[in-house]
Structures are given as structure tokens and as C-alpha cells.
Write a protein that holds these residues in place. Structure first.
Motif, PDB file in Angstrom:
ATOM      1  N   ARG A 377       0.675  -1.425  -0.165  1.00 28.61           N
ATOM      2  CA  ARG A 377      -0.571  -0.099   0.010  1.00 28.61           C
ATOM      3  C   ARG A 377       1.185   1.315  -0.093  1.00 28.61           C
ATOM      4  O   ARG A 377       1.783   1.481   0.533  1.00 28.61           O
ATOM      5  CB  ARG A 377      -0.484  -0.374   1.073  1.00 28.61           C
ATOM      6  CG  ARG A 377      -1.572  -1.210   1.648  1.00 28.61           C
ATOM      7  CD  ARG A 377      -2.164  -0.994   2.742  1.00 28.61           C
ATOM      8  NE  ARG A 377      -2.261  -2.973   2.965  1.00 28.61           N
ATOM      9  CZ  ARG A 377      -2.882  -3.584   2.811  1.00 28.61           C
ATOM     10  NH1 ARG A 377      -4.082  -3.421   1.450  1.00 28.61           N
ATOM     11  NH2 ARG A 377      -2.919  -4.575   3.236  1.00 28.61           N
TER      12      ARG A 377
ATOM     13  N   PHE B  11      -7.539  -7.249  10.942  1.00 34.84           N
ATOM     14  CA  PHE B  11      -6.229  -5.815  11.718  1.00 34.84           C
ATOM     15  C   PHE B  11      -6.350  -5.363  12.786  1.00 34.84           C
ATOM     16  O   PHE B  11      -7.595  -5.390  12.843  1.00 34.84           O
ATOM     17  CB  PHE B  11      -6.323  -5.056  10.679  1.00 34.84           C
ATOM     18  CG  PHE B  11      -5.052  -5.591   8.935  1.00 34.84           C
ATOM     19  CD1 PHE B  11      -4.054  -5.805   9.149  1.00 34.84           C
ATOM     20  CD2 PHE B  11      -6.493  -5.274   7.288  1.00 34.84           C
ATOM     21  CE1 PHE B  11      -3.843  -5.655   7.357  1.00 34.84           C
ATOM     22  CE2 PHE B  11      -5.608  -6.171   6.250  1.00 34.84           C
ATOM     23  CZ  PHE B  11      -4.402  -6.225   6.731  1.00 34.84           C
ATOM     24  N   ASN B  12      -5.831  -5.553  13.851  1.00 34.02           N
ATOM     25  CA  ASN B  12      -5.909  -4.889  14.925  1.00 34.02           C
ATOM     26  C   ASN B  12      -6.387  -5.223  16.419  1.00 34.02           C
ATOM     27  O   ASN B  12      -8.038  -5.039  16.006  1.00 34.02           O
ATOM     28  CB  ASN B  12      -6.137  -2.761  14.757  1.00 34.02           C
ATOM     29  CG  ASN B  12      -4.980  -2.574  13.788  1.00 34.02           C
ATOM     30  OD1 ASN B  12      -4.427  -1.753  13.876  1.00 34.02           O
ATOM     31  ND2 ASN B  12      -6.410  -0.878  12.842  1.00 34.02           N
ATOM     32  N   PHE B  19     -10.616  -5.016  12.630  1.00 35.02           N
ATOM     33  CA  PHE B  19     -11.200  -4.881  10.763  1.00 35.02           C
ATOM     34  C   PHE B  19     -10.433  -6.172  10.271  1.00 35.02           C
ATOM     35  O   PHE B  19      -9.450  -6.581  10.550  1.00 35.02           O
ATOM     36  CB  PHE B  19     -10.432  -3.219  10.043  1.00 35.02           C
ATOM     37  CG  PHE B  19     -11.285  -3.359   8.628  1.00 35.02           C
ATOM     38  CD1 PHE B  19     -12.589  -2.687   8.729  1.00 35.02           C
ATOM     39  CD2 PHE B  19     -10.292  -4.044   7.719  1.00 35.02           C
ATOM     40  CE1 PHE B  19     -12.569  -2.286   7.205  1.00 35.02           C
ATOM     41  CE2 PHE B  19     -11.168  -3.861   6.817  1.00 35.02           C
ATOM     42  CZ  PHE B  19     -12.068  -2.348   6.973  1.00 35.02           C
ATOM     43  N   SER B  41     -12.890  -0.795  -4.245  1.00 32.89           N
ATOM     44  CA  SER B  41     -11.973  -0.659  -3.398  1.00 32.89           C
ATOM     45  C   SER B  41     -12.654  -1.012  -1.829  1.00 32.89           C
ATOM     46  O   SER B  41     -13.039  -0.942  -1.588  1.00 32.89           O
ATOM     47  CB  SER B  41     -11.631   1.543  -3.505  1.00 32.89           C
ATOM     48  OG  SER B  41     -10.785   1.150  -2.827  1.00 32.89           O
ATOM     49  N   SER B  43     -12.470  -4.200  -0.853  1.00 38.48           N
ATOM     50  CA  SER B  43     -12.658  -5.763  -1.014  1.00 38.48           C
ATOM     51  C   SER B  43     -11.944  -6.503  -0.688  1.00 38.48           C
ATOM     52  O   SER B  43     -11.925  -7.298  -0.126  1.00 38.48           O
ATOM     53  CB  SER B  43     -13.155  -5.888  -1.764  1.00 38.48           C
ATOM     54  OG  SER B  43     -12.170  -6.292  -3.155  1.00 38.48           O
ATOM     55  N   LYS B  45      -8.208  -7.475  -2.210  1.00 35.90           N
ATOM     56  CA  LYS B  45      -7.521  -7.262  -2.830  1.00 35.90           C
ATOM     57  C   LYS B  45      -6.320  -7.598  -2.872  1.00 35.90           C
ATOM     58  O   LYS B  45      -5.502  -8.733  -2.621  1.00 35.90           O
ATOM     59  CB  LYS B  45      -7.966  -6.794  -4.475  1.00 35.90           C
ATOM     60  CG  LYS B  45      -8.609  -6.630  -4.766  1.00 35.90           C
ATOM     61  CD  LYS B  45      -8.895  -6.324  -6.210  1.00 35.90           C
ATOM     62  CE  LYS B  45      -9.126  -4.121  -6.211  1.00 35.90           C
ATOM     63  NZ  LYS B  45      -9.960  -3.898  -5.102  1.00 35.90           N
ATOM     64  N   THR B  46      -5.944  -5.918  -2.490  1.00 33.45           N
ATOM     65  CA  THR B  46      -4.434  -6.358  -2.252  1.00 33.45           C
ATOM     66  C   THR B  46      -3.609  -7.097  -0.608  1.00 33.45           C
ATOM     67  O   THR B  46      -3.455  -7.794  -1.231  1.00 33.45           O
ATOM     68  CB  THR B  46      -3.865  -4.543  -1.343  1.00 33.45           C
ATOM     69  OG1 THR B  46      -4.148  -3.702  -2.909  1.00 33.45           O
ATOM     70  CG2 THR B  46      -2.396  -4.492  -1.518  1.00 33.45           C
TER      71      THR B  46
HETATM   72  N1  ATP Z   1      -2.609  -2.149   8.549  1.00 35.67           N
HETATM   73  C1  ATP Z   1      -3.450  -2.630   7.699  1.00 35.67           C
HETATM   74  N2  ATP Z   1      -4.752  -1.464   8.827  1.00 35.67           N
HETATM   75  C2  ATP Z   1      -5.833  -1.281   9.471  1.00 35.67           C
HETATM   76  N3  ATP Z   1      -6.251  -1.651   7.969  1.00 35.67           N
HETATM   77  C3  ATP Z   1      -5.691  -2.272   7.353  1.00 35.67           C
HETATM   78  C4  ATP Z   1      -4.603  -2.420   7.104  1.00 35.67           C
HETATM   79  N4  ATP Z   1      -4.115  -2.674   5.189  1.00 35.67           N
HETATM   80  C5  ATP Z   1      -5.531  -2.956   4.500  1.00 35.67           C
HETATM   81  N5  ATP Z   1      -6.753  -2.660   5.763  1.00 35.67           N
HETATM   82  C6  ATP Z   1      -8.145  -2.735   5.385  1.00 35.67           C
HETATM   83  O1  ATP Z   1      -8.681  -4.015   4.822  1.00 35.67           O
HETATM   84  C7  ATP Z   1      -9.775  -3.954   3.246  1.00 35.67           C
HETATM   85  C8  ATP Z   1      -8.335  -4.249   2.438  1.00 35.67           C
HETATM   86  O2  ATP Z   1      -7.140  -3.457   1.687  1.00 35.67           O
HETATM   87  P1  ATP Z   1      -7.386  -3.912   0.565  1.00 35.67           P
HETATM   88  O3  ATP Z   1      -6.573  -2.872   0.830  1.00 35.67           O
HETATM   89  O4  ATP Z   1      -6.561  -5.227   0.629  1.00 35.67           O
HETATM   90  O5  ATP Z   1      -8.384  -2.898  -0.301  1.00 35.67           O
HETATM   91  P2  ATP Z   1      -7.867  -3.353  -2.099  1.00 35.67           P
HETATM   92  O6  ATP Z   1      -8.838  -4.204  -2.210  1.00 35.67           O
HETATM   93  O7  ATP Z   1      -6.643  -3.636  -2.285  1.00 35.67           O
HETATM   94  O8  ATP Z   1      -8.387  -1.923  -2.198  1.00 35.67           O
HETATM   95  P3  ATP Z   1      -7.940  -0.792  -3.472  1.00 35.67           P
HETATM   96  O9  ATP Z   1      -8.467  -1.550  -5.003  1.00 35.67           O
HETATM   97  O10 ATP Z   1      -8.147   0.593  -3.195  1.00 35.67           O
HETATM   98  O11 ATP Z   1      -6.540  -0.825  -3.366  1.00 35.67           O
HETATM   99  C9  ATP Z   1      -9.255  -1.599   3.531  1.00 35.67           C
HETATM  100  O12 ATP Z   1     -10.296  -1.160   3.654  1.00 35.67           O
HETATM  101  C10 ATP Z   1      -7.871  -1.339   4.484  1.00 35.67           C
HETATM  102  O13 ATP Z   1      -8.400  -0.276   4.669  1.00 35.67           O
END
Ligand code: ATP
Ligand code: MG
Lengths: 378, 232, 112
Positions: A377, B11-12, B19, B41, B43, B45-46
Motif C-alpha cells: 500500500r 487488522f488491529n 477490521f 476498493s 474489498s 484484493k491487495t
Molecule cells: N495495516 C492495516 N491496518 C488496518 N486496516 C488495513 C490495513 N491494511 C489494509 N486495511 C484495510 O483492509 C481493507 C482491505 O484493504 P485492501 O488494500 O486489501 O483493499 P483493496 O481491495 O486492495 O482496495 P483498493 O482497490 O483500493 O486497492 C481496507 O478497508 C483497508 O483499509
């Protein structure tokens, strides 16, 4: 083994490339660091060699000097003392010394006038130390006049200049005949500045000294071992300049380490994350940082030490001269015989290289054990 | 083959802002396929990609890579697996500023301690394949976005990994560069690499070379359904 | 390969510096030999003239003849001690002044 070496070289490649990014800052740090090592090493080499030289040279000093004190001041030995000493057992040889100071207003220098016990100097001639000759621009055969404390002008011919090599003990000496000395300083016959004694049995020296202070309660004996001890501890770490230098160096190093310890910016943390994400282990990151600290501190140590060696032994410690000179005009030109204490060098190495390497490692440790997924991220 | 079973990621944990980013993912990813994750966003994925790529550990659930269960392995082993098996192309490229393109490409191979000359040549030929040979000595911050991404791709390939993981690879690229990236993907697939990526970009998820699109929402896999229905 | 490796450059440089440092020890041995004559000369001079001190400082009595200093010399044995003669703050008073001289005094009988 080969892969290990190759890997360390890669880590060094990386750490150097990283350092090269902030070239000015890192070169500045290296320079400051080198300067600290240079200063500490110079002091260390100089003081050690000087102490060694003193020990080697002053073994020839008189075994016992007897000085008379009057109202807390060193005073002349009155007639009769020499004869009375003859009755003390163990005293092999005794001799009244004549010496004193003279301030030369022409060049604002202080000289030590002295009557040599072992050689006769023709009346009206002088043997002078090379430093004194330099200060007054004297050569053999030149004429020089001094105004005595009584106001009379005395003229002398320079008979000889003491060897240049011995300036460390003789730079300011003015050797003069006994008769000239007595009339120049107006010291009546029979009086002496102090008395030098030699003692047959070295084990007897303390006894003799005790007997002397008993027999001459107004006098104090100064033993050769005390002279040697005085110079053994000259410029030890507790003394003003060394302490000041050391604390300065420590302060500079603290600032340095602080810069390092607190200097782990968000960028650097991110970089560590990237490295871990692309396959570096925590250990690799730490090793890389270790190399950074090791290379920088090693370079600083080697360069600083080399410069210090050249400074002290090839350039006559010229940077210290203004400090050691004080207000004096006369300063000896001397080249110390290089005696290097390997243990001291090792200590210096340890105290300059290791703390720095540690200071670079500690802050990295915390960042390096973090999870690498943060880099996913932005 | 990658197999995920009951993957949860929180997380946390235990704190006020606890979360749950992933809520029970069961997944089977075949090798030598191009798989795309799609989803709004947040969801997850990352988060999922980083678990697959051994960058982070699931809170619960098991990850199998080939024959091996890697969920319980210590950090050291995970790093080894990561470096041998995965090549990462990050959304922000995550190149190291101040180093040259070539150095950036070589970085993942440094801890392996291989022959420098060989590594150097490999990096140069990778950059050459990506038409970047002329920029190899340039500092990374002087390269354009597209060039930077190609450096990132070259870096992902330097250790010759089996699996390429790309998070939103086209998000920072214009259409032309995105097309170019898809062409590179096609080449990678052609040489037998497994590619796992995330994207919202129709250009990516609708491309013919993507074999499988997996939809995600709220940390769960939504059964693959036609796009029209998924949006409803 | 067109690029020189930084690690090689650095290691070679450090190795050179290290060997120069090692060379200083050889140089020191050589210089010791060169300067042995001077040392011997000084030793002879000390013996002949019955010298007691190094002529390092010439500005003040108690630093010119450090070992002959007395209890009333103006030593400022402190880094921040200010006195007229700078060299007085560079050196410690002889140990004899602070310790052994007094002990020697005490060992002697008090004259009545
Ligand atoms: N280190 C962290 N601490 C707290 N919450 C986290 C952490 N990393 C991710 N999240 C939360 O987990 C959820 C999923 O994040 P993620 O990055 O996987 O989404 P994504 O599908 O990749 O979104 P995008 O399309 O915006 O990249 C998000 O709501 C994010 O805020
Ligand atoms: Mg994402």
C-alpha cells in the motif's frame, strides 16, 4: 563460501550506492569522523611517544636533588650545606648546581642559564641551545649582550651551539662559566641553586632522602624516580587538554550517533520494506547496514590514524605546537622517536569503530523486523 | 498450484478499530494461468495478494504452495520462498530512488550471492527485452512512469520466479502503456509463468489472455458471475 | 563490463589504507633507528648537565622545570581553570607534590 563473499560484496555495492545518493552529507560525516579520529590518535601517539622519550632520556637525571625552601619559595643553598651532606651514609657524590632563569626582553623569551658541572667554559663565552640560538638568530662566534638583574650589561661570545637533535632537553639552555654566572646573577661564592647527589646503592635512595629532610628541615629532596614518575603521567587522560579533547570527541560522536539513530526517515523505512518485499531477509538488511557502519568507521579510522601518524612523527606534531607553546616564544623543534603502543591503537580502534557501527544498526533493527506487506500500500 | 483454505485476515485485533479485511477465502489457483482479482476498493484484493505472495500471514486459514503448507513457516523460510517463487510488480512500482535502473533490477538477486557478471548480463538483457537498455544507467527518478513500470517488471523477473504477482499494474499507466503491459503479460504467460493480478481496469480484466476473473467484495469471493449481474 | 563495481573500489581502497597503516609500524621502526642517535645524545646531555626536565614549555618556571615545581606553583589542575600561563593547565603538578613528598615528610621525625 564463495557465495557468501559474493553476497557481502553485493550488500556493499548496495550500501555504497545508497550512501552515494547523499554524497555531500555522507562525505561531510566521514570528514568529521575522520577528524575526530585524527585528533584523538594524534594526542594518543604524541603523548605516548613523549612519555617514552622522557623515560628514556631522564634516566640520566641526578638521583637526588636537594632544594632549600624559604617561606614557600625555592632559595639558594647557603655555604656549609654541601659539607654537612658529606656525613650522610650512602652519598657517593655531591655537587652544588648553579642555574636560573633569565627573561630576554629583546625577543621576549625565557632562557635557562646553567653552569655545567662537567666541563669548563671559558670566561666570556656561552654554549647555547639550538632553540635559543634560533630565537636570537645566533651563530658561533657571534656576540650577545644581556642586561643582568643588577642592571649591568654583560657581553658574551657564542662558543658553541648545542646539537639540534637535543632540543627537547636543551632548547633554552645558556651554558655559562661559574664565575660569569655568579657575577651575572650576583650570587656570592659558596652559594648554590641546589645540590645534586648521587647515591651508590639505588635501594638507599629513599633512606638518604629521609635523612636529608631530617638533617635539613628547610630543604626538600627530589628523587629521580619522582622526576620519572612526573613525566610518566604527563598528559594522561585526566589532564586538561586531553580531557577537553576527549569530551569534545565524545560530544561530537554523540551528535553523530544521534543523527544516525533518529535519522531513520520514512523514506528509509520504506526502502527497507521494499527490500524485504523483494526477497531480502531481515538479516540481509542488517548486514547491509552493518557494512555501512563498518565501511564508514573503518575508513575514518584508517585515514584518521594515518594522518595522525604522519602529523606526529613526520611533521613534528606541528598542530600541537601552538597549544603547547602557550605564551612562550621559545618552542623546541623536536622529532619524537615513534614508539607506538599497539594496545592503545587497538583501544582507539575499538572505541571509534564499534560504537558507530552499533549506532547505525540499532535503529535499523526495529524497521527491519517489521512486516514487509506495508509496501503493497502506497 | 496455490490453494487457500479458510483465509481470514484481521487488522488491529482486539482493539477498537479491529477490521476484518478477509473473511474466509477458499481458492484454488492453477499454474500457468493468468488470474485477475476484481472488486471495489477496500474489498481486500491487495491483502489477499500479499498473503498469496508470503508478504504477510493470514490470521487463520492455510496456504498451500504446490505440495507445501506454508502458513506455519517461520519468517526466514517465507522469505526464501518469496524470493524463489514470486516476482512482485507493485502498484507504486516501489523502486529505490537514487539507484540506477540496472541496480534496481539486480536488487532481488543480491542476497543470493550469485556471480556478478552473470547477474549483470541477465539484468541488462531483461532491460533490453523491455526496450530499456539505453536507460539502464539512469537514476530511477529520471524515468517516466511507463519506464519505471518496465524496470519494476524486469526486477520482478530477475530471479526467474514461477509466479508473477501484480497489484493494479495498469493503474498508473495510460491506455497505450497499459496495452503494452498486456503484451508483456502475454509473453510471460507464453514462457509458462503463472500470473496473479488485481485490477478494476476493463482493459485488463476483459483481455483475452486473462483466463480467470475472480470477483471480491467485503473480503469474500463472490462466485464468478457475468459482470452485468455482479453490478446489479 | 563497463561499470566498475563499487564494492571492489571500496575494498581495494580500504585494503590500501590498511596496508598503509601497517606500513606506519615499519616506518616507525625505521624512524626509531634514525632518531636513536638523537635520543642517545639527549641522554648524554641530561647526564652531563644533570638536567632534570624536558624543555617542552619555556613560559613559566613551574612548567619549564615541572619536576622541580613546589607546592605554591600556580597549577590549575582543571580543564576550565584559567591562569596566566596556558601550559600550567596542560599538565598536572608532579605527583610528589600531592602525595609522596608529604608522606616522606611525615616519615621523618618531628624536630623538637
Ligand atoms: N495495516 C492495516 N491496518 C488496518 N486496516 C488495513 C490495513 N491494511 C489494509 N486495511 C484495510 O483492509 C481493507 C482491505 O484493504 P485492501 O488494500 O486489501 O483493499 P483493496 O481491495 O486492495 O482496495 P483498493 O482497490 O483500493 O486497492 C481496507 O478497508 C483497508 O483499509
Ligand atoms: Mg489494493
Amino acid at each position: 563460501m564463495n557465495a557468501w563473499i559474493e553476497k557481502q560484496k553485493y550488500l556493499i555495492d548496495f550500501t555504497l550506492s545508497s550512501l552515494a545518493r547523499r554524497k555531500a552529507k555522507n562525505l561531510g560525516l566521514l570528514l568529521v569522523y575522520t577528524l575526530i579520529v585524527f585528533l584523538l590518535a594524534s594526542v594518543m601517539l604524541f603523548t605516548h611517544a613523549l612519555r617514552q622519550a622522557a623515560a628514556e632520556v631522564l634516566v640520566g637525571a641526578p638521583e637526588v636533588i636537594l632544594q632549600r625552601m624559604v617561606a614557600g619559595r625555592h632559595d639558594l643553598i647557603p655555604p656549609g650545606y654541601l659539607e654537612r651532606i658529606g656525613r650522610i651514609r650512602g652519598v657517593q657524590h655531591k655537587e652544588g648546581r648553579l642555574w636560573g632563569y633569565y627573561y630576554d626582553p629583546v625577543v621576549k623569551a625565557n632562557y635557562t642559564f646553567m653552569v655545567p658541572g662537567n666541563q669548563d667554559i671559558a670566561a666570556g663565552t656561552l654554549l647555547v641551545g639550538a632553540g635559543m640560538a634560533r630565537a636570537r638568530g645566533l651563530a658561533v662566534g657571534n656576540l650577545i649582550s644581556f642586561r643582568s638583574y643588577s642592571g649591568k650589561l654583560f657581553s658574551f661570545t657564542i662558543a658553541r651551539i648545542l646539537p639540534h637533535d637535543s632540543e627537547l632537553v636543551s632548547a633554552d639552555l645558556v651554558l655559562i662559566s661559574e664565575a660569569d654566572f655568579r657575577s651575572f646573577f650576583a650570587i656570592a661564592p659558596g652559594y648554590f641553586t641546589d645540590i645534586a647527589l648521587s647515591v651508590a646503592n639505588p635501594l638507599e635512595v629513599r633512606n638518604v632522602a629521609a635523612k636529608l629532610s631530617q638533617q635539613f628541615p628547610d630543604s626538600r629532596p627530589i628523587l629521580r624516580e619522582e622526576i620519572l614518575r612526573t613525566y610518566e603521567s604527563i598528559f594522561n587522560w585526566r589532564e586538561g587538554i586531553v580531557l577537553a579533547l576527549a569530551s569534545l570527541a565524545i560530544l561530537a560522536f554523540a551528535i553523530f550517533a544521534w543523527e544516525k539513530a533518529s535519522g531513520l526517515s520514512a523514506d528509509e523505512k520504506r526502502e527497507i520494506g521494499i527490500l524485504k518485499a523483494i526477497g531480502w531477509e531481515t538479516g540481509d538488511v542488517l548486514k547491509m547496514k552493518f557494512w555501512e557502519g563498518a565501511l564508514v568507521s573503518l575508513a575514518a579510522f584508517l585515514i584518521g590514524y594515518l594522518a595522525a601518524y604522519l602529523h606526529v612523527f613526520r611533521f613534528s606534531s606541528s598542530l600541537f605546537a601552538p597549544v603547547l607553546k602557550g605564551w612562550a616564544v621559545l618552542y623546541p623543534r623536536f622529532e619524537l622517536s615513534p614508539v607506538i603502543d599497539g594496545f592503545q591503537v587497538a583501544t582507539l580502534f575499538f572505541f571509534t569503530v564499534f560504537p558507530y557501527a552499533a549506532a547505525t544498526l540499532v535503529p535499523i533493527w526495529r524497521a527491519a523486523i517489521a512486516d514487509p506487506d506495508a509496501v503493497m500500500r502506497g | 498450484m496455490i490453494e487457500l483454505k479458510g483465509i481470514h485476515k484481521a487488522f488491529n485485533t482486539g482493539r477498537e478499530n479491529e477490521f476484518h479485511a478477509l473473511n474466509g477465502i477458499d481458492l484454488h489457483l492453477p499454474t500457468q494461468r493468468v488470474t485477475a482479482f476484481r472488486g471495489p476498493s477496500g474489498s481486500g484484493k491487495t491483502t489477499l495478494l500479499s498473503i498469496i505472495g508470503c508478504l504477510s500471514r493470514p490470521t487463520s486459514g492455510r496456504v498451500r504452495l504446490g505440495e507445501r503448507d506454508i502458513s506455519g513457516l517461520p519468517e526466514r523460510f517465507l522469505t526464501h520462498i518469496r524470493r524463489q517463487t514470486f516476482g512482485f510488480i507493485f502498484q507504486q512500482f516501489n523502486l529505490i530512488k537514487g539507484l540506477s535502473a540496472l541496480e534496481n533490477v539486480m536488487l532481488p538477486a543480491y542476497p543470493l550471492g550469485g556471480n556478478w557478471r552473470a547477474l549483470h548480463e541477465r539484468a541488462e538483457s531483461l532491460l533490453g527485452d523491455l526496450r530499456l537498455a539505453h536507460r539502464r544507467a539512469a537514476a530511477i527518478e529520471h524515468l517516466s512512469g511507463g519506464e519505471q513500470q518496465r524496470v519494476a517488471i524486469a526486477r520482478a523477473l530477475i530471479n526467474d520466479p514461477q509466479i508473477i504477482i501484480a497489484d493494479e499494474p495498469t493503474a498508473n499507466l495510460d491506455t497505450g502503456l497499459a496495452m503494452e503491459f498486456m503484451a508483456i503479460l502475454e509473453n510471460l504467460h507464453a514462457v509458462g509463468k503463472t500470473v496473479i493480478l488485481t485490477s478494476h481496469d476493463p482493459l485488463v480484466v476483459d483481455a483475452t489472455i486473462v483466463h480467470q476473473v475472480i470477483d471480491m467484495r467485503d473480503g469474500r469471493i463472490v462466485t464468478p458471475v457475468p459482470i452485468a449481474e455482479g453490478c446489479a | 563490463m563497463p561499470v566498475a563495481r563499487l564494492s571492489h573500489l571500496a575494498l581495494v581502497t580500504l585494503a590500501c589504507a590498511a596496508s598503509l597503516v601497517a606500513a606506519t609500524f615499519a616506518d616507525a621502526a625505521w624512524l626509531r633507528q634514525q632518531r636513536a642517535g638523537g635520543m642517545a645524545q639527549m641522554r648524554d646531555l641530561v647526564e652531563q648537565l644533570q638536567l632534570t626536565d624536558l624543555c617542552l614549555f619555556t613560559e613559566a618556571r613551574y612548567t619549564r622545570h615541572l619536576s622541580q615545581a613546589d607546592l605554591h606553583s600556580a597549577f590549575q589542575d582543571h580543564p576550565l581553570g584559567l591562569e596566566h600561563f596556558p601550559t600550567g593547565s596542560l599538565v598536572l603538578p608532579p605527583t610528589r607534590l600531592t602525595a609522596s613528598h608529604e608522606r616522606l615528610d611525615r616519615e621523618t621525625e618531628v624536630p623538637d
